[in-house]
Design a protein around this motif. Structure first.
Motif, PDB file in Angstrom:
ATOM      1  N   VAL A  19      56.928  56.681-105.713  1.00  0.00           N
ATOM      2  CA  VAL A  19      57.974  57.301-104.885  1.00  0.00           C
ATOM      3  C   VAL A  19      57.411  58.517-104.154  1.00  0.00           C
ATOM      4  CG1 VAL A  19      60.171  58.534-104.940  1.00  0.00           C
ATOM      5  CG2 VAL A  19      59.878  56.451-106.301  1.00  0.00           C
ATOM      6  N   ARG A  20      56.664  59.335-104.890  1.00  0.00           N
ATOM      7  CA  ARG A  20      56.080  60.525-104.271  1.00  0.00           C
ATOM      8  C   ARG A  20      55.096  60.140-103.173  1.00  0.00           C
ATOM      9  NH1 ARG A  20      53.346  62.249-108.251  1.00  0.00           N
ATOM     10  NH2 ARG A  20      51.329  61.512-107.493  1.00  0.00           N
ATOM     11  N   ASN A  21      54.209  59.184-103.460  1.00  0.00           N
ATOM     12  CA  ASN A  21      53.222  58.771-102.458  1.00  0.00           C
ATOM     13  C   ASN A  21      53.887  58.166-101.225  1.00  0.00           C
ATOM     14  OD1 ASN A  21      51.120  59.569-104.131  1.00  0.00           O
ATOM     15  ND2 ASN A  21      50.842  57.537-105.022  1.00  0.00           N
ATOM     16  N   SER A  22      54.912  57.343-101.439  1.00  0.00           N
ATOM     17  CA  SER A  22      55.612  56.734-100.305  1.00  0.00           C
ATOM     18  C   SER A  22      56.283  57.793 -99.444  1.00  0.00           C
ATOM     19  CB  SER A  22      56.654  55.725-100.808  1.00  0.00           C
ATOM     20  OG  SER A  22      56.034  54.608-101.405  1.00  0.00           O
ATOM     21  N   ALA A  23      56.904  58.783-100.100  1.00  0.00           N
ATOM     22  CA  ALA A  23      57.576  59.839 -99.349  1.00  0.00           C
ATOM     23  C   ALA A  23      56.564  60.659 -98.536  1.00  0.00           C
ATOM     24  CB  ALA A  23      58.356  60.744-100.295  1.00  0.00           C
ATOM     25  N   ILE A  24      55.439  60.999 -99.163  1.00  0.00           N
ATOM     26  CA  ILE A  24      54.414  61.779 -98.456  1.00  0.00           C
ATOM     27  C   ILE A  24      53.880  61.004 -97.256  1.00  0.00           C
ATOM     28  CG2 ILE A  24      52.071  62.709 -98.659  1.00  0.00           C
ATOM     29  CD1 ILE A  24      52.708  63.396-101.573  1.00  0.00           C
ATOM     30  N   LEU A  25      53.552  59.734 -97.466  1.00  0.00           N
ATOM     31  CA  LEU A  25      52.984  58.931 -96.378  1.00  0.00           C
ATOM     32  C   LEU A  25      54.000  58.685 -95.274  1.00  0.00           C
ATOM     33  CD1 LEU A  25      50.932  56.352 -98.461  1.00  0.00           C
ATOM     34  CD2 LEU A  25      50.001  58.005 -96.829  1.00  0.00           C
ATOM     35  N   ALA A  26      55.243  58.412 -95.639  1.00  0.00           N
ATOM     36  CA  ALA A  26      56.262  58.140 -94.627  1.00  0.00           C
ATOM     37  C   ALA A  26      56.505  59.355 -93.743  1.00  0.00           C
ATOM     38  CB  ALA A  26      57.560  57.696 -95.303  1.00  0.00           C
ATOM     39  N   VAL A  27      56.664  60.525 -94.362  1.00  0.00           N
ATOM     40  CA  VAL A  27      56.959  61.738 -93.593  1.00  0.00           C
ATOM     41  C   VAL A  27      55.754  62.176 -92.758  1.00  0.00           C
ATOM     42  CG1 VAL A  27      57.511  64.195 -93.792  1.00  0.00           C
ATOM     43  CG2 VAL A  27      58.739  62.523 -95.194  1.00  0.00           C
ATOM     44  N   THR A  28      54.582  62.193 -93.359  1.00  0.00           N
ATOM     45  CA  THR A  28      53.407  62.670 -92.614  1.00  0.00           C
ATOM     46  C   THR A  28      52.997  61.699 -91.511  1.00  0.00           C
ATOM     47  OG1 THR A  28      51.951  61.662 -94.299  1.00  0.00           O
ATOM     48  CG2 THR A  28      52.497  64.004 -94.544  1.00  0.00           C
ATOM     49  N   SER A  29      53.036  60.391 -91.774  1.00  0.00           N
ATOM     50  CA  SER A  29      52.642  59.440 -90.736  1.00  0.00           C
ATOM     51  C   SER A  29      53.656  59.422 -89.599  1.00  0.00           C
ATOM     52  CB  SER A  29      52.484  58.036 -91.329  1.00  0.00           C
ATOM     53  OG  SER A  29      53.685  57.582 -91.915  1.00  0.00           O
ATOM     54  N   ALA A  30      54.950  59.487 -89.913  1.00  0.00           N
ATOM     55  CA  ALA A  30      55.957  59.520 -88.853  1.00  0.00           C
ATOM     56  C   ALA A  30      55.821  60.776 -88.009  1.00  0.00           C
ATOM     57  CB  ALA A  30      57.359  59.447 -89.464  1.00  0.00           C
ATOM     58  N   THR A  31      55.585  61.919 -88.652  1.00  0.00           N
ATOM     59  CA  THR A  31      55.416  63.170 -87.909  1.00  0.00           C
ATOM     60  C   THR A  31      54.166  63.120 -87.037  1.00  0.00           C
ATOM     61  OG1 THR A  31      56.491  64.378 -89.723  1.00  0.00           O
ATOM     62  CG2 THR A  31      55.207  65.667 -88.135  1.00  0.00           C
ATOM     63  N   ALA A  32      53.064  62.656 -87.595  1.00  0.00           N
ATOM     64  CA  ALA A  32      51.820  62.585 -86.825  1.00  0.00           C
ATOM     65  C   ALA A  32      51.943  61.622 -85.646  1.00  0.00           C
ATOM     66  CB  ALA A  32      50.673  62.156 -87.741  1.00  0.00           C
ATOM     67  N   VAL A  33      52.551  60.469 -85.881  1.00  0.00           N
ATOM     68  CA  VAL A  33      52.693  59.476 -84.804  1.00  0.00           C
ATOM     69  C   VAL A  33      53.538  60.020 -83.670  1.00  0.00           C
ATOM     70  CG1 VAL A  33      53.741  57.254 -84.210  1.00  0.00           C
ATOM     71  CG2 VAL A  33      52.278  57.433 -86.213  1.00  0.00           C
ATOM     72  N   MET A  34      54.674  60.607 -83.977  1.00  0.00           N
ATOM     73  CA  MET A  34      55.572  61.058 -82.905  1.00  0.00           C
ATOM     74  C   MET A  34      54.997  62.257 -82.158  1.00  0.00           C
ATOM     75  SD  MET A  34      57.706  58.766 -82.820  1.00  0.00           S
ATOM     76  CE  MET A  34      58.360  59.500 -81.322  1.00  0.00           C
ATOM     77  N   LEU A  35      54.336  63.183 -82.858  1.00  0.00           N
ATOM     78  CA  LEU A  35      53.720  64.311 -82.155  1.00  0.00           C
ATOM     79  C   LEU A  35      52.575  63.829 -81.263  1.00  0.00           C
ATOM     80  CD1 LEU A  35      53.638  67.075 -84.918  1.00  0.00           C
ATOM     81  CD2 LEU A  35      55.170  66.914 -82.949  1.00  0.00           C
TER      82      LEU A  35
END
Length: 594
Positions: free
Chosen positions: A392-408
């Motif tokens: 759960v922790r790894n999924s949350a970290i990857l989802a938030v960081t990858s979505a933020t990086a992609v959109m920026l």
């Protein structure tokens, strides 16, 4: 993900973005540089080079390493790997199965998704909110959970639906989930929301005057749909079919859960097998990956060509236009009942069987006697298992960081594509869109080749999963970013720069706030699909970097169906809450298509 119209920016169809000229050439009488606007600082050109380098690394390096590993041996360039891969026993059957599965899945998803879109948009059928829910909710349920749920609904031995059919003497209607037909049916039901989204816009943009004329001439509703409506949306329909065939070819969850145990091999399951046998067959995995990549690229290029020919079917012009619903007459309630049944089958049954499984110490067919054994023990075990909490922790970290990086990152790419007026800027869009043609499993294979022997300690860490997620979801980010930025006039940016603002301040204080609706929508979408992602993660995870989808896969392989179902129920509920909150938030910032 709506189409974007900006200065010199063409309408985009579904699939890979299209290239077009930057705009009309300046007139000969225009002053030099008049069309170029304010001169860009050198730092902007440096940033453009950096953006190009990042895109080239993310997109082109996996392709290079994949081709290098597949087309070379210890003696240099060779076609020996191709010969070895396609001489494996069962390869002809694998090729046939791949196309039968892809076209079967496309048929199911296209028929159901198109029908749902038509009756939601163009008809006066009641229960439209139910139709919309039936169309969208399966997109939220992760593919591996959806497939596992249907194992307990359609398998020959324990499938609830098959048991009911046998009990009433309808054995001939049984479908085995582990057969090729069952695989195509299950995958098609899960992919139908994508067809719905593609056809929803097509039906909404079609002038109903022709249908009304046909009805006034005495044609029946079925005849109008068959002879008028469907021909008008033929390009979008044909494009949806091709996109679904491509998605069927690159599908992994259904062939892995159902195809591997039954021996119905397709490209993706053979690639997975090649990397999980001893000795590991990297050469075969590379050749099958290259073959699958070529098929998906060819399919999406064909989709792009179909979209360019869509102008021949335009029915909306400068005249007054307002879409009106088609009166179904006596067909109104039969259609609504039919799609209410569809909602029960595609949404209610899979979720209900997961909830049932999560409340049992071991799986039992639903019955009155089984109610005595209901327990919440699986939910307790789920939170007691350290692997699940870490996932759960790894999924949350990857989802938030990858979505933020992609959109920026794609916001910057979109600015160069639409606003920079630099030569070759649209090549950035092509690069950012290319991963749409790269199946997740193929990307995972390529990243293994890059980082397995790399001196950098990336393989086996969250960083390699982050790189995979960012690369996979670049096309979605660029679509949201260009759609949003295309509505922003260049005058606002030019005014800020003429007032003395630097490019960085202008981008941060003017451009990004105006793009906020598209950035928010894209961020939420990428978070959702990142949590569901399995095909790349299954090849790149390690013991310390498991994510939720991989944990569900391992629980399935270990026979822990109760805990698996508990994790799945919590996961689906969390994703539905996230989408619901995003929808409400989107309404405030001007976004509805989340």
């Amino acid at each position: 993900m709506g189409d974007a119209l900006g200065r010199g920016h063409p309408r985009r169809g579904p699939g890979m973005t299209q290239l077009a000229d930057a705009g009309p050439a300046p007139s000969p009488d225009a002053a030099p540089g008049a069309e170029r606007g304010p001169r860009r600082p050198r730092a902007v050109y440096v940033l453009g080079v950096v953006v190009l380098a990042i895109l080239a690394y993310l997109v082109l390096s996996p392709l290079f390493y994949l081709a290098w590993r597949g087309l070379t041996t210890g003696e240099g360039f060779s076609l020996a790997n191709i010969s070895a891969a396609y001489s494996v026993e069962g390869t002809p059957e694998m090729l046939v199965n791949s196309f039968v599965f892809a076209f079967g899945s496309a048929a199911v998803s296209t028929v159901s998704g198109t029908a749902l879109a038509f009756f939601c948009v163009r008809s006066n059928a009641p229960l439209k909110p139910l139709l919309y829910a039936a169309s969208i909710v399966p997109l939220i349920i992760p593919g591996i959970l959806f497939t596992i749920a249907w194992v307990f609904l359609l398998s020959e031995d324990v499938g609830v639906i098959n048991i009911l059919l046998r009990s009433v003497g309808l054995d001939f209607l049984q479908i085995d989930a582990f057969s090729l037909l069952g695989m195509a049916l299950i995958d098609g039901m899960h992919l139908s929301p994508l067809v719905f989204l593609l056809m929803f816009a097509a039906f909404k943009a079609t002038d109903p005057a022709l249908e009304e004329s046909a009805l006034m001439s005495g044609a029946s509703v079925p005849s109008v749909i068959r002879k008028v409506t469907l021909p008008l949306v033929r390009p979008a329909l044909f494009g949806a079919i091709l996109v679904m065939v491509v998605r069927g070819l690159e599908s992994f969850e259904t062939p892995a859960v159902l195809g591997i145990p039954s021996g119905n091999w397709v490209f993706t399951s053979r690639i997975y097998q090649a990397l999980h046998t001893y000795p590991v067959r990297y050469d075969i995995a590379a050749i099958y990956s290259i073959s699958l990549l070529l098929l998906t690229v060819a399919g999406l290029l064909f989709v792009q060509r179909v979209n360019r020919r869509g102008e021949r079917f335009q029915t909306i012009s400068g005249k007054g236009f307002r879409p009106r619903p088609l009166d179904l007459g006596r067909w109104r309630w039969p259609v609504s009942v039919l799609f209410a049944l569809y909602f029960v089958v595609v949404v209610v049954l899979p979720v209900a069987i997961l909830v049932w499984m999560s409340l049992l110490p071991y799986y039992q067919t639903p019955s009155i006697d089984a109610l005595d054994t209901l327990t919440l023990r699986n939910y307790e075990r789920m939170f007691d298992m350290p692997g699940v909490v870490d996932a759960v922790r790894n999924s949350a970290i990857l989802a938030v960081t990858s979505a933020t990086a992609v959109m920026l990152f794609t916001s910057v790419v979109a600015w160069f594509v639409l606003k920079s007026r630099m030569r070759g800027a649209r090549f950035l869009e092509t690069l950012a869109s290319f991963p749409l043609a790269m199946p997740g499993l193929v990307l995972g294979v390529a990243l293994i080749f890059i980082y397995l022997r790399s001196p950098l300690p990336i393989y086996g860490t969250l960083l390699i999963l982050f790189i995979a997620y960012v690369t996979r979801y670049l096309p979605y980010g660029i679509r949201y970013a260009t759609s949003s930025l295309g509505q922003v006039s260049a005058e606002l940016e030019d005014s800020a720069q003429m007032s003395g603002a630097t490019w960085r301040d202008t981008f941060r204080r003017v451009v990004v706030p105006l793009m906020a609706p598209g950035i928010v929508a894209g961020w939420v979408y990428i978070v959702v699909v990142s949590v569901r992602e399995l095909s790349s993660s299954i090849l790149l995870y390690s013991q310390d970097t498991r994510v939720l989808s991989v944990t569900i896969w391992e629980l399935w392989e270990n026979g822990e169906t109760g805990v698996l179902a508990a994790v799945g129920v919590v996961m689906v509920v969390a994703l539905m809450i996230l989408v619901g909150v995003a929808y409400k938030l989107g309404a405030r910032v001007g976004v509805r298509d989340l």
